[in-house]
Design a protein around this motif. Structure first.
Motif, PDB file in Angstrom:
ATOM      1  N   PRO A   3       0.816  -1.225   0.000  1.00 28.58           N
ATOM      2  CA  PRO A   3       0.000   0.000   0.000  1.00 28.58           C
ATOM      3  C   PRO A   3       0.843   1.267   0.000  1.00 28.58           C
ATOM      4  O   PRO A   3       0.558   2.215  -0.715  1.00 28.58           O
ATOM      5  N   ALA A   4       1.906   1.282   0.824  1.00 29.52           N
ATOM      6  CA  ALA A   4       2.861   2.390   0.804  1.00 29.52           C
ATOM      7  C   ALA A   4       4.071   1.909   0.010  1.00 29.52           C
ATOM      8  O   ALA A   4       4.820   1.056   0.481  1.00 29.52           O
ATOM      9  N   PRO A   5       4.289   2.408  -1.206  1.00 30.86           N
ATOM     10  CA  PRO A   5       5.366   1.876  -2.040  1.00 30.86           C
ATOM     11  C   PRO A   5       6.754   2.263  -1.569  1.00 30.86           C
ATOM     12  O   PRO A   5       7.751   1.814  -2.122  1.00 30.86           O
ATOM     13  N   ALA A   6       6.823   3.118  -0.518  1.00 26.91           N
ATOM     14  CA  ALA A   6       8.112   3.593  -0.011  1.00 26.91           C
ATOM     15  C   ALA A   6       7.902   4.247   1.337  1.00 26.91           C
ATOM     16  O   ALA A   6       6.772   4.518   1.745  1.00 26.91           O
ATOM     17  N   ASN A   7       9.008   4.491   2.045  1.00 28.12           N
ATOM     18  CA  ASN A   7       8.928   5.421   3.166  1.00 28.12           C
ATOM     19  C   ASN A   7       8.586   6.805   2.641  1.00 28.12           C
ATOM     20  O   ASN A   7       8.876   7.130   1.484  1.00 28.12           O
ATOM     21  N   GLN A   8       7.987   7.636   3.479  1.00 25.25           N
ATOM     22  CA  GLN A   8       7.863   9.026   3.086  1.00 25.25           C
ATOM     23  C   GLN A   8       9.269   9.593   2.894  1.00 25.25           C
ATOM     24  O   GLN A   8      10.200   9.164   3.567  1.00 25.25           O
ATOM     25  N   PRO A   9       9.461  10.523   1.947  1.00 22.81           N
ATOM     26  CA  PRO A   9      10.801  11.096   1.753  1.00 22.81           C
ATOM     27  C   PRO A   9      11.383  11.589   3.076  1.00 22.81           C
ATOM     28  O   PRO A   9      10.727  12.278   3.838  1.00 22.81           O
ATOM     29  N   ARG A  10      12.622  11.191   3.342  1.00 20.58           N
ATOM     30  CA  ARG A  10      13.301  11.545   4.579  1.00 20.58           C
ATOM     31  C   ARG A  10      14.341  12.637   4.320  1.00 20.58           C
ATOM     32  O   ARG A  10      14.879  12.743   3.210  1.00 20.58           O
ATOM     33  N   VAL A  11      14.666  13.379   5.356  1.00 16.76           N
ATOM     34  CA  VAL A  11      15.696  14.409   5.275  1.00 16.76           C
ATOM     35  C   VAL A  11      16.816  14.029   6.226  1.00 16.76           C
ATOM     36  O   VAL A  11      16.575  13.781   7.411  1.00 16.76           O
ATOM     37  N   LEU A  12      18.036  13.955   5.729  1.00 14.77           N
ATOM     38  CA  LEU A  12      19.161  13.605   6.583  1.00 14.77           C
ATOM     39  C   LEU A  12      19.476  14.762   7.528  1.00 14.77           C
ATOM     40  O   LEU A  12      19.695  15.888   7.083  1.00 14.77           O
ATOM     41  N   PHE A  29      -1.732   6.133  -1.237  1.00 18.57           N
ATOM     42  CA  PHE A  29      -1.455   4.703  -1.148  1.00 18.57           C
ATOM     43  C   PHE A  29      -1.805   4.034  -2.477  1.00 18.57           C
ATOM     44  O   PHE A  29      -2.637   4.532  -3.240  1.00 18.57           O
ATOM     45  N   LEU A  30      -1.157   2.911  -2.749  1.00 17.47           N
ATOM     46  CA  LEU A  30      -1.421   2.200  -3.990  1.00 17.47           C
ATOM     47  C   LEU A  30      -2.751   1.470  -3.868  1.00 17.47           C
ATOM     48  O   LEU A  30      -2.889   0.532  -3.078  1.00 17.47           O
ATOM     49  N   THR A  31      -3.719   1.894  -4.622  1.00 18.12           N
ATOM     50  CA  THR A  31      -5.039   1.283  -4.584  1.00 18.12           C
ATOM     51  C   THR A  31      -5.401   0.777  -5.981  1.00 18.12           C
ATOM     52  O   THR A  31      -4.911   1.295  -6.985  1.00 18.12           O
ATOM     53  N   PRO A  32      -6.250  -0.236  -6.066  1.00 17.80           N
ATOM     54  CA  PRO A  32      -6.686  -0.683  -7.387  1.00 17.80           C
ATOM     55  C   PRO A  32      -7.689   0.294  -7.991  1.00 17.80           C
ATOM     56  O   PRO A  32      -8.438   0.966  -7.273  1.00 17.80           O
TER      57      PRO A  32
END
Length: 439
Positions: free
Chosen positions: A315-324, A425-428
Motif C-alpha cells: 500500500p505504501a510503495p516507499a517510506n515518506q521522503p526523509r531528510v538527513l 497509497f497504492l489502490t486498485p
C-alpha cells in the motif's frame, strides 16, 4: 555497489517537473530512476545546495534505516500535515523525543494488547459481509468500510455503525489527500500558504472526535470489559496529561489504520477474486481454526497469501521522503546533511534475485518463512523507524480475510487485476466483487 552521482539536469527531469510528477506516480518515477541510473543515485543541484538520493537496493536501504536512525527526519511540510491532522505523535518526533514516543508506541502495540481484539475484528467483518446483497458491489467501498470497522473494533474496542465508518473514512481521506500533495512539497512553506485545505480537514476532524469521545464516555460510565487499545488509556496503563491529548492519540491511531489498510484490503479482494481455488484452500484451513489471533497465525496459507499480496502491491510503495539530519556515509559515499532520501519497496519486492518470477502471484513462495525475513521484503519499512503498528495492520488484514471467506465465496466479472492508482497509497482502480453465501 557505488552511487551514481548526477549534477544539474543530467538526471533527466527539471526539479520542478520532478516534484510535480512524484506525488502522482511514485512507482513510475522511482522505476525510471532505477532503469536510467541504477539502484543508488545521488542527484546534486545548484552547486550542491540541493541533494536528492534514490535507493532501490534493499541491503543498503536497511543499513540506512537501521544504522542511521537518528539521521532520518521527515520533511517540514509533511510534519505540518501530521501535526494539523492528529497532533504530536511518533510520526512527528525526532531524536530523544522520538525515542520516548516510539517506546510508548511499542508498548501500546504489544502483541498481547493487539491480539486481544482479533476475534472481535473477525466478527465485525462477518457481520458486514453478511449484510451485503449478493450482487456486484464496488470493492473499494467494501475495503474502506472493512478498514474502518476493524480498526475501530481494535482501537475503540467496540463495533461502529456504517455512518460512523463513513465519517472516519472521510477524515482519513482528507488527511491522505493533503499528505499526497505535501509529499512533493519537500521544502518548508509558511502555514498561511496551507490555509485553503485546513477547512475541509478541520470539518472532518470535528466529525471524528465525537466518535472517540462517545466511546471513552461509554467505557467510563459502564466500566465494562474492553479489549481495544483505548482501554489502556482510559483505565490508566498509559497516562496522558489530559483528555484532549488522549483523544488526539486515538484519532491519530484511527487515521493511521484507515487508508493503508483499505488499500491493502482492496488488493486482497482483487487477488482472491481472481483465484477461486485459493479461496477454497484458505476456507478449508479456516474451517479447522477459531477466530483468535493464535488461530489465524496458525493458518499458513492465509498468512502466505497476505504476504504475497503485500509484496506485489505494498500500500505504501516507499517510506515518506526523509531528510538527513547529519552527514551519512553509505556504500563508501558521503550524503550531506539536508539530503532528501527516496526509496522504493515496490522495486525491492521485484528483485528477481530474491523473488523468482517476481511478476507472478504465488503465495507458496512465503510458506517456508524464509522470504518474510529477507531485507528485500519490507511492506512496513525497515529498522527502528518501521511501521510501529504493523502487528495491528497484519491482524486487521487476517481478520478481514477470515471474516470474508469463512462463510462466503468472492466473485468478480473482471478478467484481470485492476490497474494501480496512487491516492497516495497504492489502490486498485475501481472494480466490482460479489459475496455469495455458502450454504
Amino acid at each position: 555497489m557505488r552511487f551514481n552521482v548526477l549534477t544539474g539536469n543530467a538526471f533527466g527531469w527539471p526539479l520542478r517537473k520532478f516534484l510535480r510528477d512524484l506525488p502522482q506516480d511514485y512507482i513510475g518515477t522511482m522505476s525510471k530512476v532505477q532503469a536510467r541510473h541504477g539502484d543508488l543515485v545521488h542527484w546534486r543541484m545548484f552547486a550542491g545546495m540541493v541533494n536528492l538520493a534514490f535507493i532501490s537496493d534493499s541491503t543498503l536501504n536497511r543499513e540506512l534505516f537501521v544504522r542511521n536512525t537518528d539521521a532520518l527526519g521527515k520533511s517540514p511540510s509533511q510534519i505540518q500535515t501530521f501535526l494539523f491532522a492528529a497532533g504530536q505523535s511518533v510520526a512527528t518526533a525526532h531524536g530523544e523525543a522520538w525515542r520516548t514516543k516510539r517506546k510508548e508506541a511499542n508498548n501500546l502495540f504489544s502483541r498481547s494488547a493487539v491480539e486481544a481484539s482479533c476475534a472481535g475484528q473477525v466478527a465485525v467483518t462477518q457481520d458486514y459481509i453478511t449484510g451485503l446483497p449478493a450482487t456486484p458491489q464496488q470493492a473499494l467501498t467494501i475495503a474502506r468500510r472493512l478498514a474502518a470497522v476493524t480498526s475501530s473494533r481494535g482501537i475503540l474496542g467496540r463495533a461502529i455503525s456504517l455512518e460512523e465508518a463513513a465519517k472516519q473514512i472521510a477524515f482519513s481521506k482528507a488527511a491522505a489527500d493533503r499528505f499526497n500533495v505535501e509529499s512533493g512539497q519537500l521544502f518548508a512553506r509558511p502555514d498561511w500558504m496551507q490555509a485553503p485545505w485546513r477547512g475541509e480537514l478541520t470539518r472532518r476532524k470535528n466529525e471524528v472526535f465525537p466518535i472517540v469521545q462517545n466511546a471513552v464516555d461509554a467505557l467510563r460510565a459502564s466500566n465494562a470489559p474492553n479489549d481495544g487499545l483505548m482501554n489502556h488509556y482510559v483505565n490508566g496503563d498509559f497516562i496522558t496529561s489530559n483528555d484532549d491529548e488522549m483523544h488526539s492519540i486515538l484519532v491519530g491511531l484511527l487515521m493511521g489504520a484507515q487508508d493503508n489498510i483499505a488499500a491493502a484490503a482492496a488488493w486482497v479482494l482483487a487477488f482472491l477474486a481472481q483465484h477461486p481455488d485459493l479461496q477454497n484452500q484458505i476456507r478449508t484451513e479456516l474451517s479447522q481454526k477459531g477466530s483468535q489471533a493464535s488461530d489465524l497465525h496458525g493458518c499458513a496459507l492465509l498468512n502466505a497469501t497476505l504476504c504475497e499480496v503485500l509484496r506485489m502491491r505494498p500500500p505504501a510503495p516507499a517510506n515518506q521522503p526523509r531528510v538527513l539530519q547529519k552527514r551519512v556515509e553509505l556504500a563508501g559515499h558521503q550524503l550531506p546533511k539536508g539530503t532528501y532520501v527516496f526509496n522504493s519497496f515496490y522495486n525491492m519486492h521485484r528483485d528477481p534475485a530474491v523473488f523468482t518470477d517476481p511478476d507472478r502471484f504465488d503465495p507458496t513462495r512465503f510458506l517456508d518463512g524464509t522470504l518474510v525475513r529477507s531485507p528485500s521484503f519490507a511492506p512496513f519499512g525497515h529498522g527502528p523507524r518501521n511501521c510501529v503498528a504493523q502487528g495491528m495492520a497484519m491482524q486487521q488484514l487476517m481478520a478481514i480475510i477470515a471474516g470474508s471467506l469463512r462463510h462466503h465465496r468472492l466473485e468478480t466479472n473482471q478478467q484481470t487485476l485492476p490497474a494501480i492508482t496512487q491516492m497516495p497509497f497504492l489502490t486498485p482502480a475501481p472494480f466490482e466483487v460479489t459475496f455469495r453465501k455458502i450454504t
